[in-house]
Design a protein around this motif. Sequence first.
Motif, PDB file in Angstrom:
ATOM      1  N   LEU A  83       0.890  -1.049  -0.141  1.00 13.11           N
ATOM      2  CA  LEU A  83      -0.176   0.087   0.080  1.00 13.11           C
ATOM      3  C   LEU A  83       0.954   1.374  -0.063  1.00 13.11           C
ATOM      4  CD1 LEU A  83      -3.093  -0.632   2.430  1.00 13.11           C
ATOM      5  CD2 LEU A  83      -2.864  -1.157   0.008  1.00 13.11           C
ATOM      6  N   PRO A  84       0.748   2.045  -1.048  1.00 14.01           N
ATOM      7  CA  PRO A  84       1.795   3.013  -1.038  1.00 14.01           C
ATOM      8  C   PRO A  84       1.617   4.489   0.204  1.00 14.01           C
ATOM      9  CG  PRO A  84       0.222   3.317  -3.125  1.00 14.01           C
ATOM     10  CD  PRO A  84      -0.009   1.931  -2.177  1.00 14.01           C
ATOM     11  N   TYR A  88      -3.010   4.528   3.919  1.00 11.33           N
ATOM     12  CA  TYR A  88      -3.463   3.628   4.835  1.00 11.33           C
ATOM     13  C   TYR A  88      -3.414   4.483   6.322  1.00 11.33           C
ATOM     14  CZ  TYR A  88       1.619   2.519   4.924  1.00 11.33           C
ATOM     15  OH  TYR A  88       2.976   2.656   4.707  1.00 11.33           O
ATOM     16  N   ALA A  89      -3.495   5.799   5.991  1.00 10.46           N
ATOM     17  CA  ALA A  89      -3.405   6.912   7.272  1.00 10.46           C
ATOM     18  C   ALA A  89      -4.781   6.763   8.048  1.00 10.46           C
ATOM     19  CB  ALA A  89      -3.046   8.188   6.816  1.00 10.46           C
ATOM     20  N   THR A  90      -5.904   6.359   7.579  1.00  9.04           N
ATOM     21  CA  THR A  90      -6.869   6.054   8.126  1.00  9.04           C
ATOM     22  C   THR A  90      -7.539   4.637   7.924  1.00  9.04           C
ATOM     23  OG1 THR A  90      -8.510   6.475   6.445  1.00  9.04           O
ATOM     24  CG2 THR A  90      -7.647   8.503   7.677  1.00  9.04           C
ATOM     25  N   LEU A  91      -8.198   4.429   8.974  1.00 11.89           N
ATOM     26  CA  LEU A  91      -8.861   2.995   8.987  1.00 11.89           C
ATOM     27  C   LEU A  91      -9.677   2.686   7.695  1.00 11.89           C
ATOM     28  CD1 LEU A  91      -9.602   1.894  12.616  1.00 11.89           C
ATOM     29  CD2 LEU A  91      -7.835   1.285  11.321  1.00 11.89           C
ATOM     30  N   GLN A  96     -10.246   0.329   2.056  1.00  9.09           N
ATOM     31  CA  GLN A  96     -10.728   0.551   0.858  1.00  9.09           C
ATOM     32  C   GLN A  96      -9.395   0.421  -0.161  1.00  9.09           C
ATOM     33  OE1 GLN A  96     -13.674   1.026  -0.168  1.00  9.09           O
ATOM     34  NE2 GLN A  96     -14.257   0.872   2.058  1.00  9.09           N
ATOM     35  N   ASN A  97      -8.279   0.804   0.186  1.00 11.94           N
ATOM     36  CA  ASN A  97      -7.213   0.582  -0.559  1.00 11.94           C
ATOM     37  C   ASN A  97      -6.687  -0.857  -0.576  1.00 11.94           C
ATOM     38  OD1 ASN A  97      -7.066   3.063  -1.701  1.00 11.94           O
ATOM     39  ND2 ASN A  97      -6.016   3.932   0.186  1.00 11.94           N
ATOM     40  N   SER A  98      -6.917  -1.538   0.447  1.00 13.03           N
ATOM     41  CA  SER A  98      -6.343  -3.021   0.529  1.00 13.03           C
ATOM     42  C   SER A  98      -7.392  -3.710  -0.164  1.00 13.03           C
ATOM     43  CB  SER A  98      -6.578  -3.611   2.079  1.00 13.03           C
ATOM     44  OG  SER A  98      -5.583  -2.844   2.839  1.00 13.03           O
ATOM     45  N   LYS A  99      -8.863  -3.352  -0.206  1.00 12.29           N
ATOM     46  CA  LYS A  99      -9.698  -4.072  -1.157  1.00 12.29           C
ATOM     47  C   LYS A  99      -9.316  -3.793  -2.578  1.00 12.29           C
ATOM     48  CE  LYS A  99     -14.429  -3.382  -2.498  1.00 12.29           C
ATOM     49  NZ  LYS A  99     -15.521  -2.424  -2.609  1.00 12.29           N
ATOM     50  N   THR A 100      -8.809  -2.681  -3.224  1.00 13.81           N
ATOM     51  CA  THR A 100      -8.515  -2.481  -4.327  1.00 13.81           C
ATOM     52  C   THR A 100      -7.428  -3.358  -4.935  1.00 13.81           C
ATOM     53  OG1 THR A 100      -9.102  -0.197  -4.176  1.00 13.81           O
ATOM     54  CG2 THR A 100      -7.633  -0.916  -6.036  1.00 13.81           C
ATOM     55  N   VAL A 101      -6.150  -3.613  -4.099  1.00  8.24           N
ATOM     56  CA  VAL A 101      -5.093  -4.288  -4.446  1.00  8.24           C
ATOM     57  C   VAL A 101      -5.348  -5.900  -4.399  1.00  8.24           C
ATOM     58  CG1 VAL A 101      -3.360  -2.608  -4.066  1.00  8.24           C
ATOM     59  CG2 VAL A 101      -3.742  -4.159  -2.162  1.00  8.24           C
ATOM     60  N   MET A 102      -6.315  -6.343  -3.266  1.00 14.35           N
ATOM     61  CA  MET A 102      -6.462  -7.606  -3.158  1.00 14.35           C
ATOM     62  C   MET A 102      -7.476  -8.143  -4.365  1.00 14.35           C
ATOM     63  SD  MET A 102      -4.995  -8.923  -0.306  1.00 14.35           S
ATOM     64  CE  MET A 102      -5.903 -10.291   0.366  1.00 14.35           C
ATOM     65  N   GLN A 103      -8.372  -7.171  -4.518  1.00 13.14           N
ATOM     66  CA  GLN A 103      -9.241  -7.577  -5.829  1.00 13.14           C
ATOM     67  C   GLN A 103      -8.385  -7.634  -7.098  1.00 13.14           C
ATOM     68  OE1 GLN A 103     -12.711  -5.030  -5.399  1.00 13.14           O
ATOM     69  NE2 GLN A 103     -13.637  -6.468  -4.176  1.00 13.14           N
ATOM     70  N   ALA A 104      -7.106  -7.024  -7.384  1.00 13.17           N
ATOM     71  CA  ALA A 104      -6.374  -7.108  -8.243  1.00 13.17           C
ATOM     72  C   ALA A 104      -5.339  -8.358  -8.445  1.00 13.17           C
ATOM     73  CB  ALA A 104      -5.336  -5.788  -8.443  1.00 13.17           C
ATOM     74  N   GLY A 105      -5.644  -9.113  -7.313  1.00 12.68           N
ATOM     75  CA  GLY A 105      -4.781 -10.281  -7.278  1.00 12.68           C
ATOM     76  C   GLY A 105      -3.841 -10.569  -6.033  1.00 12.68           C
ATOM     77  N   ALA A 106      -3.791  -9.614  -5.222  1.00 11.70           N
ATOM     78  CA  ALA A 106      -2.654  -9.660  -4.219  1.00 11.70           C
ATOM     79  C   ALA A 106      -3.110 -10.676  -3.007  1.00 11.70           C
ATOM     80  CB  ALA A 106      -2.745  -8.325  -3.448  1.00 11.70           C
ATOM     81  N   GLN A 107      -2.442 -11.607  -2.491  1.00  6.83           N
ATOM     82  CA  GLN A 107      -2.903 -12.531  -1.486  1.00  6.83           C
ATOM     83  C   GLN A 107      -2.551 -11.866  -0.099  1.00  6.83           C
ATOM     84  OE1 GLN A 107      -0.338 -15.257  -3.900  1.00  6.83           O
ATOM     85  NE2 GLN A 107      -1.719 -16.734  -2.741  1.00  6.83           N
ATOM     86  N   MET A 108      -1.887 -10.651   0.002  1.00  5.89           N
ATOM     87  CA  MET A 108      -1.412 -10.056   1.193  1.00  5.89           C
ATOM     88  C   MET A 108      -1.009  -8.605   0.842  1.00  5.89           C
ATOM     89  SD  MET A 108       1.826 -11.162   3.549  1.00  5.89           S
ATOM     90  CE  MET A 108       1.039 -11.841   4.691  1.00  5.89           C
ATOM     91  N   VAL A 109      -1.357  -7.497   1.726  1.00  7.28           N
ATOM     92  CA  VAL A 109      -0.999  -6.264   1.596  1.00  7.28           C
ATOM     93  C   VAL A 109       0.386  -5.953   2.514  1.00  7.28           C
ATOM     94  CG1 VAL A 109      -3.300  -5.391   0.944  1.00  7.28           C
ATOM     95  CG2 VAL A 109      -2.348  -5.086   3.504  1.00  7.28           C
ATOM     96  N   LYS A 110       1.132  -4.994   2.188  1.00  5.71           N
ATOM     97  CA  LYS A 110       2.514  -4.638   2.859  1.00  5.71           C
ATOM     98  C   LYS A 110       2.267  -3.218   3.414  1.00  5.71           C
ATOM     99  CE  LYS A 110       7.009  -4.519   1.549  1.00  5.71           C
ATOM    100  NZ  LYS A 110       7.284  -3.132   1.481  1.00  5.71           N
ATOM    101  N   LEU A 111       2.445  -2.932   4.660  1.00  5.91           N
ATOM    102  CA  LEU A 111       2.145  -1.576   5.255  1.00  5.91           C
ATOM    103  C   LEU A 111       3.615  -1.104   5.677  1.00  5.91           C
ATOM    104  CD1 LEU A 111      -0.903  -1.675   7.162  1.00  5.91           C
ATOM    105  CD2 LEU A 111      -0.628  -1.460   4.698  1.00  5.91           C
TER     106      LEU A 111
END
Length: 269
Positions: A83-84, A88-91, A96-111
Amino acid sequence: MISLSDLKKRKAEGRKFSCLTCYDASMAKAMEVAEVDSILIGDSLGMTIQGCDSTLPVTVEDMAYHTAAVRRGNKHAFILTDLPFMTYATLNDALQNSKTVMQAGAQMVKLEGGAWLAETVEVLTRNGIPVCVHLGLTPQSVHVFGGYKVQARTRETADKLIADCQAVVDAGAAMLLLECVPAQVGKEISALFPNTPVIGIGAGAETDAQVLVQQDMLGLTFSHVAKFVRNFMKEQAGETAIVDAFKAYHAAVLDGTFPAPEHTFQIEL
Ligand code: KIV
């Protein structure tokens, strides 16, 4: 496709796994053929793909675009996506942004962060989004650090880093990534969390996994190269293999030896 539980099992069995950054389908396919275990769609794409000076200009749409391309090219590796900066400064933004990258194919997000991320990690995990927390040198905070510097070099700062790791693991972080910390600290943190794989970059040889930026290990970084980088291309094919191929192509076009008859279609009479 490799799953998070496969990677946790590797750690439990004392078997390491590999990770490389990747941003496009062709390289993702090459990594599938090479059986690389996991791929990070890193916001380092700000530098490697977009030519920026830092990761700060990268957007969540950029991350989703590159994640989808990599997933189409590679059906084998475990995929984690950054997540750039400031996404992810607010919950609510984190969700919302994790949803976007997970729906694009990610299996995990990195913060990137520390103990202050605990609530975010907990909320994401509760919503079905596995989280990797990136600690040590966190490039999104380059202006706070005042440059790309080795972190946790003293006992006191190492203990602070360990406390940060503990807080995010307690909150549910399923993976940690340590960048630019002394090898002893990488070893200590990897041993401390038996159920949480630790990926290292410039964190010594005793983390559970290693990651490198693809362009660094292919010798395609023409600016400063960090001490922790190994140029595997140089060892396999010579320092300038890719640049040499471009030079040979350029020369062959100019002297007319490319295309040759075998690359040419003929009219059927
Ligand atoms: O964005 C990235 O490529 C990263 C690596 C440096 C670990 O976070």
